[in-house]
Design a protein around this motif. Structure first.
Motif, short mmCIF file in Angstrom:
data_model
loop_
_atom_site.label_atom_id
_atom_site.label_comp_id
_atom_site.label_asym_id
_atom_site.label_seq_id
_atom_site.Cartn_x
_atom_site.Cartn_y
_atom_site.Cartn_z
N PRO A 192 12.78 7.88 14.55
CA PRO A 192 11.52 8.53 13.99
C PRO A 192 12.03 9.91 12.95
CG PRO A 192 11.13 8.30 16.31
CD PRO A 192 12.65 7.79 15.95
N ALA A 193 13.09 10.60 13.59
CA ALA A 193 13.27 11.87 12.94
C ALA A 193 14.02 11.32 11.42
CB ALA A 193 14.19 12.67 13.44
N LEU A 194 14.74 10.24 11.56
CA LEU A 194 15.45 9.80 10.48
C LEU A 194 14.65 9.40 9.31
CD1 LEU A 194 18.74 9.14 9.99
CD2 LEU A 194 17.90 6.83 10.40
N LEU A 195 13.51 8.51 9.93
CA LEU A 195 12.47 7.92 9.11
C LEU A 195 11.70 8.92 8.35
CD1 LEU A 195 11.75 4.82 10.98
CD2 LEU A 195 12.91 4.84 8.69
N LYS A 196 11.22 10.07 9.05
CA LYS A 196 10.61 10.96 8.69
C LYS A 196 11.18 11.89 7.38
CE LYS A 196 7.92 12.44 13.06
NZ LYS A 196 7.75 12.95 14.03
N GLN A 212 0.96 -1.34 -0.09
CA GLN A 212 0.00 0.03 0.14
C GLN A 212 0.95 1.40 0.01
OE1 GLN A 212 -0.29 -2.62 1.94
NE2 GLN A 212 -2.47 -3.33 2.11
N ALA A 213 2.02 1.25 0.46
CA ALA A 213 2.97 2.24 0.49
C ALA A 213 3.34 2.72 -0.58
CB ALA A 213 4.34 1.97 1.25
N GLN A 214 2.96 2.07 -1.68
CA GLN A 214 3.28 2.65 -3.20
C GLN A 214 2.49 3.57 -3.54
OE1 GLN A 214 3.19 -1.45 -5.31
NE2 GLN A 214 4.87 -1.95 -4.03
N THR A 215 1.42 3.72 -2.99
CA THR A 215 0.42 4.71 -3.47
C THR A 215 0.04 5.78 -2.31
OG1 THR A 215 -1.56 3.18 -2.85
CG2 THR A 215 -0.58 3.33 -5.16
N ARG A 216 0.22 5.37 -0.90
CA ARG A 216 -0.21 6.41 0.11
C ARG A 216 0.68 6.10 1.40
NH1 ARG A 216 -2.95 2.65 3.37
NH2 ARG A 216 -4.31 1.29 2.43
N LYS A 217 0.71 7.13 2.02
CA LYS A 217 1.54 6.87 3.47
C LYS A 217 0.98 5.85 4.37
CE LYS A 217 3.74 11.40 3.76
NZ LYS A 217 4.15 12.32 4.70
N VAL A 218 1.52 4.99 4.83
CA VAL A 218 1.03 3.81 5.62
C VAL A 218 1.32 4.01 7.09
CG1 VAL A 218 1.13 2.30 3.87
CG2 VAL A 218 3.11 2.46 5.27
N PRO A 219 0.48 3.55 8.30
CA PRO A 219 0.86 3.86 9.41
C PRO A 219 2.24 2.99 9.95
CG PRO A 219 -0.97 2.36 9.28
CD PRO A 219 -0.73 3.06 8.10
N ALA A 268 7.29 6.08 2.64
CA ALA A 268 5.80 6.75 2.64
C ALA A 268 5.23 6.24 4.24
CB ALA A 268 4.92 6.10 1.34
N LEU A 269 5.48 6.93 5.07
CA LEU A 269 5.11 6.68 6.52
C LEU A 269 4.17 7.75 7.10
CD1 LEU A 269 8.68 5.40 7.84
CD2 LEU A 269 6.69 3.84 7.21
N ASP A 270 3.18 7.19 7.76
CA ASP A 270 2.54 8.39 8.36
C ASP A 270 2.62 8.36 9.94
OD1 ASP A 270 0.23 9.83 9.33
OD2 ASP A 270 -1.39 8.85 8.63
N PHE A 271 3.35 9.32 10.29
CA PHE A 271 3.97 9.45 11.67
C PHE A 271 2.69 9.97 12.64
CE2 PHE A 271 7.76 8.34 10.08
CZ PHE A 271 8.30 7.94 10.75
N ASP A 272 1.66 10.27 12.00
CA ASP A 272 0.47 10.72 12.70
C ASP A 272 -0.04 9.28 13.41
OD1 ASP A 272 0.74 13.31 12.53
OD2 ASP A 272 -0.25 13.58 11.04
N GLU A 312 0.33 10.24 23.86
CA GLU A 312 -0.20 10.92 22.51
C GLU A 312 0.57 10.24 21.19
OE1 GLU A 312 3.82 11.97 23.26
OE2 GLU A 312 2.34 11.78 24.70
N ARG A 313 1.63 9.77 21.33
CA ARG A 313 2.29 9.12 20.14
C ARG A 313 1.77 8.00 19.62
NH1 ARG A 313 8.56 9.00 18.72
NH2 ARG A 313 8.36 11.01 19.64
N PHE A 314 1.50 6.91 20.67
CA PHE A 314 1.15 5.90 20.28
C PHE A 314 -0.51 5.39 20.43
CE2 PHE A 314 5.80 5.19 21.62
CZ PHE A 314 6.30 4.98 20.24
N ALA A 315 -1.13 4.98 19.37
CA ALA A 315 -2.50 4.77 19.18
C ALA A 315 -2.59 3.44 19.85
CB ALA A 315 -2.90 4.49 17.83
#
Lengths: 278, 278
Positions: free
Chosen positions: B127-131, B37-44, B136-140, B163-166
């Protein structure tokens, strides 16, 4: 059979056993996954033959077969790829010959003939050992598959034992080992220079010689670095077409030769065999 | 980030990267699986923290997370368990301290404080490195889980970063490391003799101190040899009950501490997180 380990997984049990082997004249180790259904009835037996450099452990760790085997009620046996131990002749500098590279044949040449009898081990000795064990296995329902050198092994053993195996499949098999650079020297050292003796261990040549199976399933990655020189599925496709053997050859775009590839299509292969094992 | 490997698997890609780490003052290696799915959108992003003696590789090889992650469209990040390299202080004879045993804390004691900052590494640096990467990562949308020492890490980091982890879950977590034989010496060496400093790295004590998460999922094998002395899920259950944190604690009959156990319940955990990641 000496139990090395037993770990519960997916409601079944992943066992590892060792035993003294007459065929290989050494101690041999193998893995067998017993699905939960084996607690109440005999389950069919699916043989998985591994590739060059592997032991029983690689596919046990990385093959991801337990979930689907537990779902479908199939036992999966994973033998080693060669005889082992200090007394077994080897070429330690080569990963394509000797230990880890038994090629599922019965060697005729010295000094290898004493130990390198993996065909006899897989076809006669290990089944007899398992039949005599407490494991709830139904030897009237057997299938076989494998990877690379083990794909070669699975296809050649199925061709020579069509009454034994209900189905055969392979991941990236070596289609014609007698003419591939990485396997030809091994066949010569194990079997001698007379190439007529090699035909019994070459899938395409066995098919040319009239050996048959009902059908065949092969998955092959297009990014496999061994595809063009070592594996050559087109030779298998051509032989099957001439012989009228239905071959499903799935060319998988972007997949390589690793267990990342194998595990991706493991469930499909186990499901395919289970449907034919009844 | 230097790409060490990229292998297609389940239509996604299993990557391994290395990079120079400021938090750990050494080169660090991690694995990340990107689903198709990351080929077309950001993934969790689902973080998996491993246990004692592990690197990024153990769960990558044996965790069996790719099939379900590819199905649900979740990226899974698997960091190493400690700083690495010749210059990093270690106790090579101990598997419960030093390399392979970072305990996901920030050390304050010499000579460990320079390198052993795995909390900062996991929470800030990686996380900063990956951002900043092309992935295609969704850090929200982030969740976290882990095994044993990594289960301790996942729960403590989730409690301190609600607040960070769902969502947070664990396989056989060390529930109260400050009083368990195999972890207490490590806390003392990393954090010093003042036990008040240990509370920030102890799941049960953090909960006592008012840190909360919405809910928690834990799977624990009943045949786990570390259950009674090292893991003690009843302490976590008691703390959660007192604090009003809903804990689903699944005691899994006959399962041990190995990846055979983890892989058996991996899909259920990834599914649980995916439902909460939206």
């Amino acid at each position: 059979m000496k139990q090395i380990s037993a770990n519960k997984a997916f409601d079944g049990t992943q066992y590892v056993y060792s035993h003294a082997s007459e065929a290989c004249q050494c101690d041999m180790t193998f893995a067998i996954f017993m699905p939960p259904q084996a607690q109440t009835r005999k389950v069919p037996v699916l043989w998985y033959l591994s590739g060059l450099t592997c032991t029983h452990q690689n596919v046990m760790d990385k093959g991801e077969y337990r979930q689907i085997a537990a779902e479908l009620g199939v036992a999966i046996v994973c033998p080693d790829t060669s005889p082992r131990g200090e007394t077994v002749p080897d070429e330690p500098e080569s990963w394509q010959f000797g230990k880890g590279a038994g090629f599922y044949l019965d060697a005729t040449q010295e000094p290898f003939a004493r130990n390198y009898n993996m065909q006899r081990y897989i076809i006669d000795e290990l089944p007899a050992l398992l039949k005599a064990s407490d494991l709830a296995l139904d030897f009237d329902r057997q299938s076989i598959f494998g990877h690379s050198m083990g794909g070669h092994g699975a296809i050649t053993l199925a061709l020579k034992n069509p009454e034994r195996f209900a189905s055969v499949s392979a991941f990236a098999p070596i289609a014609q080992p007698s003419t591939a650079d990485w396997s030809r020297p091994a066949l010569e050292k194990y079997l001698g220079p007379d190439q007529s003796a090699w035909r019994a261990y070459d899938a395409t040549l066995l098919i040319e010689d009239g050996f048959k199976v009902k059908e065949m399933l092969v998955d092959q990655g297009t990014a496999d670095s061994f595809l063009e020189t070592g594996l050559r599925p087109q030779l298998l496709a051509s032989a099957c077409e001439k012989a009228g053997i239905p071959l499903t050859l799935n060319m998988r775009k972007g997949y390589d030769h690793s267990y990342f590839f194998i595990s991706s299509f493991m469930a499909a292969h186990v499901r395919w065999h289970a449907a034919r094992l009844g």
